[in-house]
Design an enzyme around this catalytic site. Structure first.
Site, mmCIF file in Angstrom:
data_model
loop_
_atom_site.group_PDB
_atom_site.id
_atom_site.type_symbol
_atom_site.label_atom_id
_atom_site.label_comp_id
_atom_site.label_asym_id
_atom_site.label_seq_id
_atom_site.Cartn_x
_atom_site.Cartn_y
_atom_site.Cartn_z
ATOM 1 N N SER A 132 29.837 24.851 42.022
ATOM 2 C CA SER A 132 31.578 25.801 41.018
ATOM 3 C C SER A 132 31.298 27.537 41.181
ATOM 4 O O SER A 132 30.690 27.592 40.624
ATOM 5 C CB SER A 132 31.879 25.339 39.526
ATOM 6 O OG SER A 132 30.922 25.551 38.903
ATOM 7 N N ASP A 133 32.635 27.690 40.870
ATOM 8 C CA ASP A 133 32.818 29.496 39.930
ATOM 9 C C ASP A 133 32.865 28.700 38.455
ATOM 10 O O ASP A 133 32.564 27.829 37.607
ATOM 11 C CB ASP A 133 34.430 29.629 40.657
ATOM 12 C CG ASP A 133 34.144 31.359 39.643
ATOM 13 O OD1 ASP A 133 33.469 31.486 39.932
ATOM 14 O OD2 ASP A 133 35.740 31.837 40.681
ATOM 15 N N TRP A 134 32.652 29.929 38.678
ATOM 16 C CA TRP A 134 32.312 29.912 36.643
ATOM 17 C C TRP A 134 33.403 29.351 34.878
ATOM 18 O O TRP A 134 34.160 29.970 35.008
ATOM 19 C CB TRP A 134 31.624 30.971 36.096
ATOM 20 C CG TRP A 134 30.240 31.292 36.137
ATOM 21 C CD1 TRP A 134 29.646 31.373 35.022
ATOM 22 C CD2 TRP A 134 29.119 31.520 37.172
ATOM 23 N NE1 TRP A 134 28.251 31.652 35.460
ATOM 24 C CE2 TRP A 134 28.345 31.458 37.039
ATOM 25 C CE3 TRP A 134 29.764 30.984 39.009
ATOM 26 C CZ2 TRP A 134 26.921 31.811 37.436
ATOM 27 C CZ3 TRP A 134 29.071 31.290 39.514
ATOM 28 C CH2 TRP A 134 27.112 31.375 38.812
ATOM 29 N N GLY A 135 33.157 28.193 35.388
ATOM 30 C CA GLY A 135 33.864 27.297 34.507
ATOM 31 C C GLY A 135 35.261 26.706 35.280
ATOM 32 O O GLY A 135 36.463 26.186 34.602
ATOM 33 N N ALA A 136 35.241 26.569 36.418
ATOM 34 C CA ALA A 136 35.896 25.498 37.569
ATOM 35 C C ALA A 136 35.766 24.234 37.658
ATOM 36 O O ALA A 136 36.966 23.602 37.874
ATOM 37 C CB ALA A 136 36.000 26.711 38.791
#
Length: 313
Positions: A132-136
């Site tokens: 995942s993208d950071w916090g996605a």
């Protein structure tokens, strides 16, 4: 530098000049993005370091990126927004693919089985890790069986416990968890095998020379009105503009790079001219610079320009 996976390349389509991550995207053209992305992935991974192809997919704005839905009809989605990703995956097999923050047609990219499994794995044959993208991650229990293998950053065990509970209550197939875990183990083994393939220390002089050559060869002169260029070496010159001394070449956040060395136009021009070159900043980008200060800087620039043959602005 002991980096196992480099977080790039980003190959989303440049659809708006306001997109906050245009600095790392390649092009408005999916073919160009796919060709350049493939070359970068092959080059990096040939040195034993993984890549993270991003941001999958249709991440073309940063405004409200955690909640927006990129609503795109099937044909333009395939032909424009997915085409570059398809080329890189098929031709270079990046170690990881990073899913985006946004929804696509109403479904979060991090929990979209059509995107992460049907298209990426079944249609294109991808065999690496989806991160995942950071916090996605919206819902990791939904995301994992959809094809999301690794959540970033760590939730400090919160979503790990959610996965365990879901397996126990029967809402998550344990086999799906095993598949994701094995993919992460495979990534660790790739990183360990690649570690140390390129030995140090970094040759700063050599790398700087290469970067300078690449910058020079990629510069394109669009107009040369009245044969102004090249400037005569014996011309009396003035350089005007604060960025000649302190170049503006990057943004903030994930684009911030600390270079080992930094060339600037003023120093290079003075070296090439072999004599005195006048300089005036002309303006200030300092927060809180007053009108009086800006006026004084403009007047200084006018004075510097008035007594020379040519002004480089």
């Amino acid at each position: 530098e002991n980096v196992a996976v480099l977080l790039g390349p980003g190959i989303n389509i440049k659809r708006s000049p306001l997109c906050g991550r245009n600095f790392e995207y390649f092009s408005e053209d999916p073919i160009v993005s796919g060709v350049l992305g493939t070359a970068i992935v092959r080059g990096i991974q040939s040195q034993g370091v993984g890549t993270s192809l991003k941001h999958f997919a249709a991440n073309n704005q940063e405004e409200d990126r955690m909640r927006i839905s990129s609503d795109v009809d099937p044909r333009p989605l395939r032909e424009i927004y997915l085409r570059g990703f398809e080329r890189v995956v098929k031709d270079a097999q990046p170690w990881t693919v990073m899913c985006a923050y946004n929804k696509i047609n109403g479904v979060y990219a991090s929990e979209d089985p059509w995107l992460l499994t049907q298209v990426l794995r079944d249609d294109w044959g991808y065999d690496g890790v989806v991160v995942s993208d950071w916090g996605a991650v919206n819902d990791r229990v939904k995301g994992l069986p959809a094809g999301l293998d690794l959540e970033m950053p760590s939730s400090n065990g919160v979503t790990d416990r959610q996965l365990v509970a879901a397996v126990h209550d029967g809402s998550l197939d344990e086999a799906a968890l095993d598949v994701a875990a094995q993919r992460v183990i495979d990534l660790v083994e790739k990183a360990q095998a690649g570690a140390g393939r390129v030995s140090g220390p970094l040759d700063v002089d050599q790398q700087h020379a290469l970067a300078r050559e690449a910058a020079g060869r990629s510069a394109v002169l669009l107009q040369n009105q009245e044969g102004l260029l090249p400037l005569r070496r014996d011309a009396k010159l003035a350089v005007v503009g604060a960025f000649a001394e302190k170049p503006r070449y990057q943004g903030a956040g994930s684009s911030m790079i600390n270079p080992t060395r930094l060339d600037d136009a003023l120093t290079a021009i003075r070296a090439a001219a072999g004599g005195d070159v006048a300089y005036a900043a002309g303006f200030s980008v300092a927060p809180g610079a007053t009108d009086a200060e800006q006026t004084a800087l403009r007047e200084e620039a006018v004075a510097a320009a008035s007594g020379v043959d040519t002004v480089v602005l």
